[in-house]
Design an enzyme around this catalytic site. Structure first.
Site, PDB file in Angstrom:
ATOM      1  N   GLU A  84      71.614  65.168-100.632  1.00 60.47           N
ATOM      2  CA  GLU A  84      70.744  64.970 -99.472  1.00 60.47           C
ATOM      3  C   GLU A  84      71.575  64.180 -98.469  1.00 60.47           C
ATOM      4  O   GLU A  84      72.235  63.204 -98.848  1.00 60.47           O
ATOM      5  CB  GLU A  84      69.508  64.163 -99.872  1.00 60.47           C
ATOM      6  N   THR A 125      81.150  60.162 -97.653  1.00 61.18           N
ATOM      7  CA  THR A 125      80.927  60.067 -96.204  1.00 61.18           C
ATOM      8  C   THR A 125      81.530  58.765 -95.668  1.00 61.18           C
ATOM      9  O   THR A 125      81.618  57.762 -96.401  1.00 61.18           O
ATOM     10  CB  THR A 125      79.422  60.091 -95.885  1.00 61.18           C
ATOM     11  N   ASP A 126      81.878  58.759 -94.376  1.00 62.44           N
ATOM     12  CA  ASP A 126      82.343  57.512 -93.742  1.00 62.44           C
ATOM     13  C   ASP A 126      81.224  56.464 -93.700  1.00 62.44           C
ATOM     14  O   ASP A 126      81.480  55.282 -93.512  1.00 62.44           O
ATOM     15  CB  ASP A 126      82.880  57.774 -92.329  1.00 62.44           C
ATOM     16  N   GLU A 127      79.982  56.905 -93.868  1.00 65.80           N
ATOM     17  CA  GLU A 127      78.850  55.975 -93.710  1.00 65.80           C
ATOM     18  C   GLU A 127      78.793  54.913 -94.807  1.00 65.80           C
ATOM     19  O   GLU A 127      78.115  53.907 -94.659  1.00 65.80           O
ATOM     20  CB  GLU A 127      77.530  56.750 -93.635  1.00 65.80           C
ATOM     21  N   TYR A 149      70.346  56.631 -97.308  1.00 65.19           N
ATOM     22  CA  TYR A 149      71.312  57.719 -97.509  1.00 65.19           C
ATOM     23  C   TYR A 149      72.692  57.168 -97.853  1.00 65.19           C
ATOM     24  O   TYR A 149      73.283  57.520 -98.873  1.00 65.19           O
ATOM     25  CB  TYR A 149      71.399  58.608 -96.256  1.00 65.19           C
ATOM     26  N   LYS A 153      75.025  57.393-101.338  1.00 65.72           N
ATOM     27  CA  LYS A 153      76.383  57.930-101.424  1.00 65.72           C
ATOM     28  C   LYS A 153      77.347  56.855-101.942  1.00 65.72           C
ATOM     29  O   LYS A 153      78.261  57.162-102.709  1.00 65.72           O
ATOM     30  CB  LYS A 153      76.860  58.435-100.050  1.00 65.72           C
ATOM     31  N   GLY A 274      67.956  50.177 -88.575  1.00 61.23           N
ATOM     32  CA  GLY A 274      69.238  49.997 -89.284  1.00 61.23           C
ATOM     33  C   GLY A 274      70.352  50.864 -88.735  1.00 61.23           C
ATOM     34  O   GLY A 274      71.334  51.124 -89.436  1.00 61.23           O
TER      35      GLY A 274
HETATM   36  P1  TYD Z   1      73.157  62.401 -87.145  1.00 58.88           P
HETATM   37  O1  TYD Z   1      73.617  63.765 -86.741  1.00 58.88           O
HETATM   38  O2  TYD Z   1      71.816  62.260 -87.791  1.00 58.88           O
HETATM   39  O3  TYD Z   1      74.319  61.826 -88.075  1.00 58.88           O
HETATM   40  P2  TYD Z   1      74.550  60.298 -88.644  1.00 58.88           P
HETATM   41  O4  TYD Z   1      73.322  59.506 -88.434  1.00 58.88           O
HETATM   42  O5  TYD Z   1      74.802  60.582 -90.073  1.00 58.88           O
HETATM   43  O6  TYD Z   1      75.739  59.795 -87.896  1.00 58.88           O
HETATM   44  O7  TYD Z   1      73.177  61.457 -85.879  1.00 58.88           O
HETATM   45  C1  TYD Z   1      74.355  61.265 -85.113  1.00 58.88           C
HETATM   46  C2  TYD Z   1      74.042  60.221 -84.074  1.00 58.88           C
HETATM   47  O8  TYD Z   1      73.069  60.741 -83.174  1.00 58.88           O
HETATM   48  C3  TYD Z   1      73.431  58.957 -84.656  1.00 58.88           C
HETATM   49  O9  TYD Z   1      73.926  57.827 -83.927  1.00 58.88           O
HETATM   50  C4  TYD Z   1      71.945  59.129 -84.407  1.00 58.88           C
HETATM   51  C5  TYD Z   1      71.895  59.924 -83.132  1.00 58.88           C
HETATM   52  N1  TYD Z   1      70.715  60.819 -82.993  1.00 58.88           N
HETATM   53  C6  TYD Z   1      69.875  60.696 -81.878  1.00 58.88           C
HETATM   54  O10 TYD Z   1      70.099  59.855 -80.977  1.00 58.88           O
HETATM   55  N2  TYD Z   1      68.785  61.521 -81.794  1.00 58.88           N
HETATM   56  C7  TYD Z   1      68.502  62.444 -82.757  1.00 58.88           C
HETATM   57  O11 TYD Z   1      67.467  63.172 -82.641  1.00 58.88           O
HETATM   58  C8  TYD Z   1      69.385  62.587 -83.879  1.00 58.88           C
HETATM   59  C9  TYD Z   1      69.111  63.595 -84.954  1.00 58.88           C
HETATM   60  C10 TYD Z   1      70.492  61.740 -83.949  1.00 58.88           C
END
Ligand code: TYD
Length: 338
Positions: A84, A125-127, A149, A153, A274
């Site tokens: 996930e 993941t880098d996260e 998430y 990971k 967060g």
């Molecule tokens: P995401 O693609 O969910 O990847 P991650 O959180 O794993 O990096 O989101 C990328 C960035 O975009 C993140 O800073 C959250 C932002 N974001 C929005 O601003 N609006 C949105 O609807 C989504 C899905 C993400």
């Protein structure tokens, strides 16, 4: 030399690109996909692979020991993508993240221990490093995850480490940055905004939109995993990143520009709880030891990706229809409109 490769989560976005890459690059390889076909795993992502006599699909869950044991029969290499992966979903409902990402990885490791494999790449993941306010994270940086998430990971990464130290299994970990390309499920930023904009719907940008991600094209991503699978040193983790740091607002404007849609579609909404401000990786290890470099030009790759969604409306419209209920729930939960 002929190898049998098990790809878990191979019906997902990056997994399916990796499967296509393996079949094209290694004419002797047999590729087996184990995928539970949850919402993000889609058989149509494997349409090309299904044409090959060297490809086999098994519907099964990495949490199911019997299914994993069956899938591992005769396997030399494992690439473990199944997980996930969407932060917002993990905030709403962490349960599946713990069972799939942590327990599922444990089942994979335990089964690999029992049956024996030559190489096993865990896709992380880098996260897991948390937010990088400044500088870049090296592979030995502490893991400081901030979402359910990334914590799940990180738990999986630590299990991989422990299985290497304790049982000396041939394990490797990759930690890639935000990836984009065709067939990415339209809940992640780029495909979510592209498909919303194509429907003239608002684009909900979290907080001030100044968060930074380092974007990696999926073609570069799968080449990096190939390098690590064949040449990486057992027990090590390898960062992978495209070297394309961009703010979310920049990405959003580019998408709107490419589609010829107005910036009035942008809607600033409440921030993600967060929310990590910035992800940034030091990729010296994979570049120095394995000779991998990102090759895609970011603007070209983004243009091609956007074009893929324009050209393949059936693929994403089916999905948007399926997930309408989920998006409504998210919108209400964050008190967003659109
Ligand atoms: P995401 O693609 O969910 O990847 P991650 O959180 O794993 O990096 O989101 C990328 C960035 O975009 C993140 O800073 C959250 C932002 N974001 C929005 O601003 N609006 C949105 O609807 C989504 C899905 C993400």
């Amino acid at each position: 030399m002929s190898k049998r490769v098990l790809v878990t989560g191979g019906a997902g976005f990056i997994g399916s690109h990796f499967v296509d890459y393996l079949l094209q690059t290694y004419p002797d390889y047999q590729v087996v996909v184990l995928d539970a076909l949850t919402y993000a795993g889609r058989l149509e992502n494997l349409a090309e692979a299904q044409k090959s006599p060297r490809f086999q699909f098994i519907k099964g869950d990495v949490r199911d020991r019997e299914a994993v044991r069956d899938a591992l029969q005769g396997v030399h290499y494992v690439v473990h993508f199944a997980a996930e992966t969407h932060v917002d979903r993990s905030i709403l409902n962490p349960d599946a993240f713990i069972t799939t990402d942590v327990y599922g990885t444990y089942v994979m490791l335990e089964s690999a221990r029992e049956l024996g494999v030559e190489r096993f790449v865990h896709v992380s993941t880098d996260e897991v490093y948390g937010s990088a306010e400044a500088g870049e994270f090296h592979e030995d940086a502490p893991l400081r995850p901030n979402s359910p998430y990334s914590a799940s990971k990180a738990g999986a990464d630590l299990l991989v480490r422990a299985y290497y130290q304790t049982y000396h299994l041939p394990l490797l970990t990759v930690r890639p940055s935000n990836t984009f390309g065709p067939r990415q499920y339209p809940e992640k930023l780029i495909p979510f905004f592209v498909t919303r904009a194509l429907n003239d719907q608002s684009l909900p940008l979290y907080g001030d939109g100044q968060q930074v991600r380092d974007w990696l094209y999926v073609g570069d991503h799968v080449r990096a995993i190939d390098r690590v699978l064949h040449h990486g040193q057992g027990g090590k983790a390898y960062n992978i990143a495209g070297g394309n740091e961009r703010t979310n607002i920049e990405i959003t404007r580019k998408i709107l520009h490419l589609l010829g849609k107005p910036e009035t579609l942008i809607q600033f909404v409440a921030d993600r709880p967060g929310h990590d401000r910035r992800y940034a990786l030091d990729t010296t290890r994979i570049q120095g030891e394995l000779g991998w470099r990102p090759e895609a030009n970011f603007d070209q790759a983004l243009t091609q990706t956007v074009q893929w969604y324009v050209d393949n409306p059936t693929w994403w419209q089916t999905i948007l229809h399926e997930q309408a209920e989920y998006r409504d729930f998210v919108a209400r939960w964050y008190n967003r409109s659109g």
